[in-house]
Every structure is written in C-alpha cells, then in structure tokens.
Design a protein around this motif. Structure first.
Motif, short mmCIF file in Angstrom:
data_model
loop_
_atom_site.label_atom_id
_atom_site.label_comp_id
_atom_site.label_asym_id
_atom_site.label_seq_id
_atom_site.Cartn_x
_atom_site.Cartn_y
_atom_site.Cartn_z
N GLN A 14 0.95 -1.25 0.03
CA GLN A 14 -0.05 -0.03 0.05
C GLN A 14 0.75 1.27 0.16
N GLN A 42 3.92 1.51 -1.10
CA GLN A 42 4.69 1.26 -2.43
C GLN A 42 3.67 1.95 -3.59
N ARG A 43 2.67 1.60 -3.45
CA ARG A 43 1.43 2.16 -4.43
C ARG A 43 1.56 3.65 -4.38
N LYS A 44 1.49 4.22 -3.28
CA LYS A 44 1.48 5.61 -3.08
C LYS A 44 2.76 6.48 -3.47
N TRP A 102 4.93 5.03 -5.87
CA TRP A 102 4.86 4.96 -7.30
C TRP A 102 3.98 5.79 -8.11
N GLN A 103 2.73 6.19 -7.41
CA GLN A 103 1.92 7.11 -7.83
C GLN A 103 2.44 8.76 -7.89
N HIS A 130 0.38 5.57 -12.62
CA HIS A 130 -1.06 5.72 -12.20
C HIS A 130 -1.74 4.35 -12.68
N LEU A 144 -1.79 1.28 -11.25
CA LEU A 144 -1.63 0.64 -10.19
C LEU A 144 -2.82 0.30 -9.41
N GLU A 145 -3.23 -1.13 -9.17
CA GLU A 145 -4.44 -1.51 -8.55
C GLU A 145 -4.27 -2.33 -7.48
N MET A 146 -4.83 -1.91 -6.18
CA MET A 146 -4.70 -2.86 -4.97
C MET A 146 -5.84 -3.79 -5.08
N LEU A 172 -0.63 -6.16 -5.18
CA LEU A 172 -0.79 -4.93 -6.06
C LEU A 172 -0.47 -5.34 -7.30
N ASP A 229 0.32 -4.09 -10.83
CA ASP A 229 0.98 -3.01 -11.91
C ASP A 229 0.69 -3.44 -13.35
#
Length: 425
Positions: A137, A139-141, A143-144, A149, A151-153, A172, A174
C-alpha cells in the motif's frame, strides 16, 4: 558454449547465427557482453549512428538475459524510499523519475521492431501477510507520486480472481508491468542492431583488455580497437578481465522449472487473466504462464552461483505450496541462471578510465534496468551524462572479504530475512 537446455532455448524463434571474430577491426564503441545490457546499449548507439561492435563469449542471450523468469518488473531492487533514506532526496527524485522507463523502452522495442516475444501486460506483487500488504500500500502511494497511475490494490478476494491460490492476503497489480519470452526479446534486439549496421560476434570471448587511445580488446582469434569500451558482462564477466568490477559484486543463482503443457482451461484456471506474479518474501517465488500454457515457476537464491543437484525437487515443494492442485504434474524443463548482486542492491554503473564504462549488478531487476541503461549510456556518450551520473555517484561498495567471504556472509543475512518472512514480522 550453446544456450542452456531451457524452455526458452527449446522454443526460440528461428534466427541466423552471428560469426566469430577472426580479424583485427576498429569501431567507435566495443561492448563486452551480448545480454540485455550490451544489446540495449548497442541498439541505442547504432540508432544514433555510432559504429558498434558487441563481443559475446558464448551466444547472444546466453546468460541471465536468456534464462530469467521473463517478468517486466518496474523500479529497482531497492525502492525509492530506501534510496531517499540512504542517498538523499535529490538522488531519490532523479532515480525515481526513471523507475518506469525501462519497461516503456521494452514495449517500444517490441512495437518498433515487431519482436515476437509473447509479451503480455500485467504483473502482481503478492502479499503473504499483513505486513507485506501494508508495504505494498505504501509502495503504491510512492509509485503514484512518481507518475505510475496504472496500479490497483487487490484484497484477498481480488487475488483469488487473479490467482487460484489461497496463500495471499492481498496484492498490488501493476498494469504497466508484464511478462515475455526473454531470449526471443534478446534475439529480436540483436537483429535490430544488425539492421542498423552494428556488428555482433558470438563465441568471441575476450581474453584481455588494454586501456589506451584507442582501447584494445583481444579475443583468441581477433582484436578490436575502440574509442569507447563498455563492460556489460554482469554475472558472466570473467573476473580477471577487470578485478575492480568483480570485487564489487557476487554472482547468485536462481532456478526455474516449467511444467508440461497444460490444457488451456487448466492453465487459465490457475491465472485467469494471464498476469505474472512475484511474492513479497525476501527470497521470493515468481511464476507465470508461457504462450503454450505451461506454468513457469522460479524461486530462491543460491549465493555464489553454485549449481544445485536437483532443480526440479528444489522447486517442486514451492510450486505445490502455491498450487496444490498441480500435484502429479510433470516438469519438462529445469535450469539455473546467474544474476549479479551488489552490496547495496542498487545497479552499479560508472567509469573506470577515460572512455571506459561499466553497467552491472541489477540485483534481480535486470530485465527493465538494462533497457534503461542503454538509453543512459547513449546520453553519456552524446555529452549529456546527468542521468548516467545519478547512478554513477552512488557508492559502489565492495563486499566485505571480497567474493570469498561475501558469499557466506550474504547467505547468513538472507537466512535471517527468510526467517522473518516465515514468521511474518
């Protein structure tokens, strides 16, 4: 030396061989190594009009480039948060701005040169516990913030829709990652180099180098004089050629198996959307489907690149822990390949002498970084080295005790992290 007996070698596209060097020749740039680092560099340089010679000791894609898991994974072996902690915000911002460039280069190469390498989009980082899911979670932030953009949790039920396994608490996805046939990608890039006038020589192992103006690169049956020299051998570079590089890294072995072909229904029941997957353990497992519906599964690391006795029996329990429904499945191929590990787990690129460059040590993220590296060396040779130097300025530290002691010490450290993975802490 021929390609190792792998699934990739057995399913390789028809291609014309490259000759052995049997002459004394001149060029602008001589590259030692015919894997992704050397090929990406050569393709960028030949596109820009440089006269390039690539010397490969065995066959194009013989090493890790033609043996890896075939996963197009963004970023580096250490993510941008670790980079900022170690090297500062400025380094993190510059390196972070390049995190997703390698994958974009690969997609561009495939499209531009019509390379048939079975590319499929989408890669999943799979969490085995709550700690790993929390990390994803975050890492997603990150990378955004650096422009990804896609990326999907995924929660547990989302993972079950993607993977027919009960092991994962979330993940996650990608969408800008993916998977492919790496040996066919390497051979397609080599053919593009040939079309641009670049010269590739196989079975032309470099026996010595002499720095000067020009640099002299000698093989058993030939010699190359070049203004620029690039070391791009990674784990397969002979240590005696440039001890300053071998002291900064250790080769590590990874093992892969492929099953017999599965029915289309059975294959897609395992991975319904045909994504590639890697888990979040320190010694991670990774897997995907091939174009002919085999499950390709790899996992673990052998420090020092020692060849294991029975690869199939080493990987079998890992595969069955993930997919117990495959009990009794036959394995058609099993092989090892070496990647190059650095102490920092960050790629090492830099200069040794005037006009002598090196790029190595991708530490498990070589498919994407090598393709970025080719772009960076072109920028450097054209007089714009800022992005190349962003990596060159990072400390490239030798392993304590060199390779002899670095291997057991690294294995001890890895065992500690593997224990933490099992305990979920």
């Amino acid at each position: 030396m021929e390609h190792v007996q792998s699934y990739y070698a057995a399913s390789v596209n028809p291609h014309a061989p490259w000759p052995q060097l049997n002459d004394s020749i001149q060029c602008d740039v001589c590259i030692i190594g015919g894997g992704f680092t050397g090929l990406s560099s050569a393709l960028y340089l030949t596109e820009a009009g440089f006269d390039v010679v690539v010397l490969e000791a065995a066959r194009v894609g013989f090493g890790a480039s033609g043996r890896n898991g075939g996963q197009v994974v963004n970023s580096y072996s250490r993510d941008v948060d670790v980079i900022e902690q170690r090297y500062g915000k400025e380094s993190a911002q510059l390196l972070g701005s390049m995190m997703f460039e390698g994958a974009a280069v690969i997609r561009d190469r495939i499209d531009r040169y019509a390379i048939a390498c079975d590319y499929r989009p989408g890669g999943i980082f799979a969490a085995l516990n709550g700690r790993q899911l929390h990390h994803l979670q975050a890492q997603r932030k990150r990378w955004q913030q650096y422009g990804n953009h896609q990326l999907e949790m995924l929660d547990r039920s989302g993972m079950m829709r993607e993977i027919a396994s009960e092991r994962y608490v979330g993940g996650l996805l990608d969408h800008s990652g993916g998977h492919l046939h790496p040996l066919n990608l390497a051979l397609g890039e080599a053919e593009a180099i040939r079309r641009h006038g670049g010269r590739i020589y196989e079975k032309s192992e470099v026996t010595s180098v002499q720095y000067g103006s020009p640099h002299q690169v000698t093989t058993a049956t030939g010699n190359v004089s070049a203004k620029y020299l690039i070391f791009a051998g990674n784990a397969y570079l002979a240590p005696h050629l440039e001890p300053r590089l071998s002291r900064k890294s250790i080769p590590c072995g990874s093992q892969i198996i492929t099953t017999e072909p599965l029915s289309a229904d059975k294959a897609l029941a395992l991975l319904p959307n045909n994504r590639c997957v890697e888990d979040c353990n320190y010694l991670l497992d990774y897997y995907r489907l091939t174009a002919d519906n085999r499950l390709l599964y790899g996992g673990g690391v052998i420090y020092g690149a020692r060849e294991p006795g029975d690869i199939k029996e080493l990987i079998r329990p890992k595969l069955l822990k993930t997919f117990p429904q495959l009990a009794g499945v036959k394995f058609d191929y099993a092989w090892s390949g070496n990647f190059l590990l650095t102490l920092s787990r960050m790629p090492q690129i830099g200069r040794l002498e005037n006009g002598v460059y090196y790029m190595q040590g991708d530490s498990g993220h070589g498919v994407t970084f090598t393709h970025l590296a080719g772009k960076l060396i072109l920028e450097a040779l054209k007089g714009n080295p800022a992005r190349y130097d962003a990596f060159a300025k990072l400390p490239h530290l030798p392993f304590p005790g060199g390779r002899r002691l670095g291997v057991p010490l690294t294995a001890i450290g890895a065992a500690w992290y593997a224990l933490r993975d099992r305990l979920g802490v």
